[in-house]
Design a protein around this motif. Structure first.
Motif: not given
Length: 236
Positions: A154-183
């Motif tokens: 139920g820590e939705y603020a932490f989850a939202a912030a974490s997943w937002t950062w993770l999406a950007l981190a995976w995008f930087d690491r893997l590039g566009p169009g990757k499944r991890r980034t989209q998830v």
């Protein structure tokens, strides 16, 4: 919510393969199960940890769980009857292996002992950050587990912030169009939808900017429309 270390595999009667509802190309003469191992071996090797796979094979009416290991081998998935105990190390005593600690943390999470699971996940995340760096694959995997625990507890603020950062981190690491980034992007939006109004408003700008950056705008149009609709409701 999607979990990167847990995959649903469906093999239809005519041999069509889907992993987490995403169609996979099966070359002529190759069994779909071989493709499953090839695809998920990459995921396991990138994190250094096994991935759990739930398989439904309509060709033989089979359902089973397995693990794909970082070295490309497979083994039956083990379901512990009770959560392993996360005992603190005594002075001078070496910590349990990273895999054992992660397995114990995951078991605690499944048992809804979130305090124990979160403490262990944060300890693992700190270790990997120090040893491998903040954006190494293994560290990002651990951050995903911590974000999952935040969502489940139920820590939705932490989850939202974490997943937002993770999406950007995976995008930087893997590039566009990757499944991890989209998830990760989808999970960030999902967590944000659960936030109370006083927390949702301040976070929406970072969320929408992330969605526009890491995924083609047309692919997030529906998601962004839902965010806009909720913002309208919050402002009324």
């Amino acid at each position: 919510m999607n979990t990167s270390t847990h995959y649903q595999v469906h093999i239809s009667r005519d041999g069509q393969l889907h992993i987490d509802n995403e169609p996979q190309l099966v070359p002529d003469g190759v069994d779909p199960s071989q493709v499953v191992v090839q695809v998920l071996h990459i995921e396991a090797a990138g994190s250094g940890l096994p991935v759990l796979v739930q398989v439904r094979d309509e060709r033989s009416d089979a359902r089973f769980d397995m693990q794909v290991m970082p070295d490309g081998t497979t083994q039956a998935a083990e379901t512990p009857s009770a959560a392993p105990q996360l005992a603190a190390a005594e002075p001078g005593q070496q910590k349990a292996s990273l895999f054992d600690r992660l397995a114990a943390a995951q078991a605690a999470g499944r048992a809804h002992d979130f305090d124990t699971a979160i403490e262990a996940a944060e300890d693992i995340l700190q270790q990997l950050t120090a040893e491998q760096g903040a954006t190494a694959s293994g560290t990002l995997e651990a951050a995903e587990f911590r974000a999952d625990l935040a969502y489940l507890s139920g820590e939705y603020a932490f989850a939202a912030a974490s997943w937002t950062w993770l999406a950007l981190a995976w995008f930087d690491r893997l590039g566009p169009g990757k499944r991890r980034t989209q998830v990760a992007a989808q999970n960030a939006a999902d967590a944000w939808m659960h936030l109370p109004p006083h927390e949702a408003g301040p976070m929406v700008s970072d969320l929408v900017n992330m969605l526009l950056e890491v995924v083609a705008p047309e692919r997030t149009a529906t998601m962004r429309a839902q965010i806009t609709e909720r913002l309208g409701q919050l402002n009324n």
